[in-house]
Structure formats: structure tokens, C-alpha cells
Motif scaffolding. Structure first.
Motif, PDB file in Angstrom:
ATOM      1  N   CYS A  77       0.837  -1.205   0.000  1.00  0.00           N
ATOM      2  CA  CYS A  77       0.000   0.000   0.000  1.00  0.00           C
ATOM      3  C   CYS A  77       0.869   1.251   0.000  1.00  0.00           C
ATOM      4  O   CYS A  77       0.576   2.233  -0.693  1.00  0.00           O
ATOM      5  CB  CYS A  77      -0.930   0.010   1.210  1.00  0.00           C
ATOM      6  SG  CYS A  77      -2.077  -1.363   1.270  1.00  0.00           S
ATOM      7  N   ALA A  78       1.944   1.220   0.763  1.00  0.00           N
ATOM      8  CA  ALA A  78       2.881   2.344   0.788  1.00  0.00           C
ATOM      9  C   ALA A  78       3.498   2.535  -0.596  1.00  0.00           C
ATOM     10  O   ALA A  78       3.639   3.666  -1.076  1.00  0.00           O
ATOM     11  CB  ALA A  78       3.970   2.103   1.827  1.00  0.00           C
ATOM     12  N   ALA A  79       3.850   1.443  -1.237  1.00  0.00           N
ATOM     13  CA  ALA A  79       4.436   1.519  -2.580  1.00  0.00           C
ATOM     14  C   ALA A  79       3.450   2.149  -3.565  1.00  0.00           C
ATOM     15  O   ALA A  79       3.837   2.977  -4.406  1.00  0.00           O
ATOM     16  CB  ALA A  79       4.855   0.129  -3.055  1.00  0.00           C
ATOM     17  N   ARG A  80       2.174   1.779  -3.478  1.00  0.00           N
ATOM     18  CA  ARG A  80       1.170   2.364  -4.385  1.00  0.00           C
ATOM     19  C   ARG A  80       1.009   3.856  -4.142  1.00  0.00           C
ATOM     20  O   ARG A  80       0.895   4.636  -5.088  1.00  0.00           O
ATOM     21  CB  ARG A  80      -0.168   1.639  -4.229  1.00  0.00           C
ATOM     22  CG  ARG A  80      -0.179   0.273  -4.907  1.00  0.00           C
ATOM     23  CD  ARG A  80      -1.580  -0.305  -5.012  1.00  0.00           C
ATOM     24  NE  ARG A  80      -2.189  -0.624  -3.730  1.00  0.00           N
ATOM     25  CZ  ARG A  80      -1.980  -1.754  -3.053  1.00  0.00           C
ATOM     26  NH1 ARG A  80      -1.170  -2.681  -3.538  1.00  0.00           N
ATOM     27  NH2 ARG A  80      -2.583  -1.968  -1.908  1.00  0.00           N
ATOM     28  N   LEU A  81       1.020   4.275  -2.877  1.00  0.00           N
ATOM     29  CA  LEU A  81       0.911   5.710  -2.581  1.00  0.00           C
ATOM     30  C   LEU A  81       2.105   6.472  -3.145  1.00  0.00           C
ATOM     31  O   LEU A  81       1.949   7.535  -3.752  1.00  0.00           O
ATOM     32  CB  LEU A  81       0.825   5.951  -1.077  1.00  0.00           C
ATOM     33  CG  LEU A  81      -0.531   5.865  -0.423  1.00  0.00           C
ATOM     34  CD1 LEU A  81      -0.421   6.218   1.049  1.00  0.00           C
ATOM     35  CD2 LEU A  81      -1.552   6.741  -1.095  1.00  0.00           C
ATOM     36  N   ARG A  82       3.302   5.933  -2.949  1.00  0.00           N
ATOM     37  CA  ARG A  82       4.498   6.595  -3.481  1.00  0.00           C
ATOM     38  C   ARG A  82       4.447   6.657  -5.009  1.00  0.00           C
ATOM     39  O   ARG A  82       4.798   7.658  -5.605  1.00  0.00           O
ATOM     40  CB  ARG A  82       5.767   5.875  -3.023  1.00  0.00           C
ATOM     41  CG  ARG A  82       6.147   6.133  -1.590  1.00  0.00           C
ATOM     42  CD  ARG A  82       6.581   7.578  -1.382  1.00  0.00           C
ATOM     43  NE  ARG A  82       7.208   7.752  -0.098  1.00  0.00           N
ATOM     44  CZ  ARG A  82       6.735   8.548   0.853  1.00  0.00           C
ATOM     45  NH1 ARG A  82       5.630   9.227   0.668  1.00  0.00           N
ATOM     46  NH2 ARG A  82       7.381   8.663   1.993  1.00  0.00           N
ATOM     47  N   ALA A  83       3.978   5.587  -5.648  1.00  0.00           N
ATOM     48  CA  ALA A  83       3.888   5.550  -7.118  1.00  0.00           C
ATOM     49  C   ALA A  83       2.914   6.612  -7.632  1.00  0.00           C
ATOM     50  O   ALA A  83       3.093   7.136  -8.738  1.00  0.00           O
ATOM     51  CB  ALA A  83       3.454   4.166  -7.582  1.00  0.00           C
ATOM     52  N   ARG A  84       1.919   6.964  -6.815  1.00  0.00           N
ATOM     53  CA  ARG A  84       0.963   8.023  -7.200  1.00  0.00           C
ATOM     54  C   ARG A  84       1.489   9.419  -6.863  1.00  0.00           C
ATOM     55  O   ARG A  84       0.777  10.389  -7.035  1.00  0.00           O
ATOM     56  CB  ARG A  84      -0.365   7.809  -6.499  1.00  0.00           C
ATOM     57  CG  ARG A  84      -1.173   6.698  -7.117  1.00  0.00           C
ATOM     58  CD  ARG A  84      -2.536   6.650  -6.488  1.00  0.00           C
ATOM     59  NE  ARG A  84      -2.560   5.481  -5.638  1.00  0.00           N
ATOM     60  CZ  ARG A  84      -3.465   5.221  -4.720  1.00  0.00           C
ATOM     61  NH1 ARG A  84      -4.434   6.055  -4.492  1.00  0.00           N
ATOM     62  NH2 ARG A  84      -3.409   4.117  -4.013  1.00  0.00           N
ATOM     63  N   GLY A  85       2.706   9.486  -6.326  1.00  0.00           N
ATOM     64  CA  GLY A  85       3.300  10.783  -6.030  1.00  0.00           C
ATOM     65  C   GLY A  85       3.042  11.314  -4.638  1.00  0.00           C
ATOM     66  O   GLY A  85       3.332  12.474  -4.355  1.00  0.00           O
ATOM     67  N   ASP A  86       2.519  10.507  -3.753  1.00  0.00           N
ATOM     68  CA  ASP A  86       2.249  10.945  -2.389  1.00  0.00           C
ATOM     69  C   ASP A  86       3.578  11.157  -1.669  1.00  0.00           C
ATOM     70  O   ASP A  86       4.388  10.248  -1.560  1.00  0.00           O
ATOM     71  CB  ASP A  86       1.406   9.899  -1.659  1.00  0.00           C
ATOM     72  CG  ASP A  86       0.811  10.419  -0.361  1.00  0.00           C
ATOM     73  OD1 ASP A  86       1.561  11.012   0.439  1.00  0.00           O
ATOM     74  OD2 ASP A  86      -0.390  10.226  -0.149  1.00  0.00           O
TER      75      ASP A  86
END
Length: 172
Positions: A77-86
Motif C-alpha cells: 500500500c505504501a508503494a502504491r501511494l508513493r507511485a501516485r506521487g504521495d
């Protein structure tokens, strides 16, 4: 760090946060605790700290949080947030050197490594001890915080080892 099974009053608990510390609201899916978010934010910010909550997708747009804490099982989930630019601050739990290594691509603000010392926590694993924790800090160049079995005595055993700090549920 809070724990609804061990800390019945999170507002009183947050009052004990050391100035400049990070308060992690671990809710374990209990949505009733989330009603305390505005007051917790006020308390933590009065203490010049950062206010994080354990990952829950429903909190992604919450204005009361400075970021998130991702248990090891939620690193994807953290990886997905980072991939979205969070770019928000977050911490990640790790329970082994391999798990710490996996967190590096997530660019966490800190890694909370457990279990540091023998602990009665129901989630405690085999203790790593101070030297292995120090090796993780020097090897991976990411802020490492020790969690598990933190007491005034064990905290002294971490002095001078280069760790960024210690985290606790009932230790402050």
C-alpha cells in the motif's frame, strides 16, 4: 504508539508524547477510535510532533494526519501511494533485516524495527538486541527506531549505537 488493547485512553496517552516526537495511532481497524483524530492532532501538534495513523485506505484524504504508519504486511500500500506521487511522511514496520531492505524503495521517514528486546506484546518476535539494530542503522542509512521491550534500562543499552530513537506503547 497506541494500542487499543493496551492503551484505553489515547488522548491521555498522547499527552505523554515527548516534545518533537511522532505519535502513531494504531487503531487495528477500530473505527470508533477515529473520532478522536481532531483532538489527537491538536495534542500532538501542541507538543510539536508529527501525527500518523496506521494505514487504512479510508484515511487517505484525512486532513488531521501528517502521514501514515505502514505495518510490514501493508508495504504494498505504501508503494502504491508513493507511485501516485504521495510525498507525505510515513514510517514502516520491519521485523527482520530483509524486511528493512524491502522498505528502502519506499523512501520512508523512518523504519520501526521490532522486536528490539524481550517483550510481552502479543506481536513480539524473537528479540534482535542492540547490536543487530545498530548494524541495520549503519547498513541501510535509513532512520531506525527500536520497538519492543523498551524500558528505561533497555533504552540505556541503545545509547551511542547510532539509532535514531526508540518507539514504545507503554514506555512513555
Amino acid at each position: 504508539m497506541s494500542d487499543p488493547g493496551r492503551i484505553p485512553d489515547v488522548l491521555e496517552h498522547a499527552q505523554r508524547l515527548p516534545r518533537g516526537g511522532i505519535y502513531v495511532l494504531r487503531h487495528f481497524g477500530r473505527e470508533d477510535i477515529l473520532s478522536d483524530l481532531p483532538e489527537l492532532e491538536r495534542i500532538v501538534h501542541e507538543r510539536q510532533g508529527l501525527f500518523l495513523a496506521s494505514w487504512m485506505s479510508g484515511l487517505v484524504s484525512c486532513k488531521h494526519l501528517d502521514g501514515f504508519h505502514f505495518p510490514e504486511r501493508h508495504q504494498a500500500c505504501a508503494a502504491r501511494l508513493r507511485a501516485r506521487g504521495d510525498k507525505r511522511f510515513f514510517t514502516v514496520s520491519a521485523h527482520s533485516p530483509g524486511a528493512v531492505r524491502k522498505t528502502l524503495s519506499l523512501h520512508p521517514g523512518a523504519v520501526i524495527v521490532s522486536t528490539a528486546f524481550s517483550s510481552q506484546s502479543p506481536t513480539a518476535t524473537r528479540p534482535l538486541g542492540p547490536w543487530r539494530l545498530a548494524c541495520l542503522q549503519s547498513k541501510f542509512k535509513v532512520p531506525v527506531y527500536a520497538l519492543g521491550g523498551i524500558t528505561p534500562v533497555t533504552l540505556k543499552r541503545l545509547n551511542g549505537l547510532g539509532l535514531s530513537g526508540a518507539a514504545g506503547v507503554s514506555s512513555f
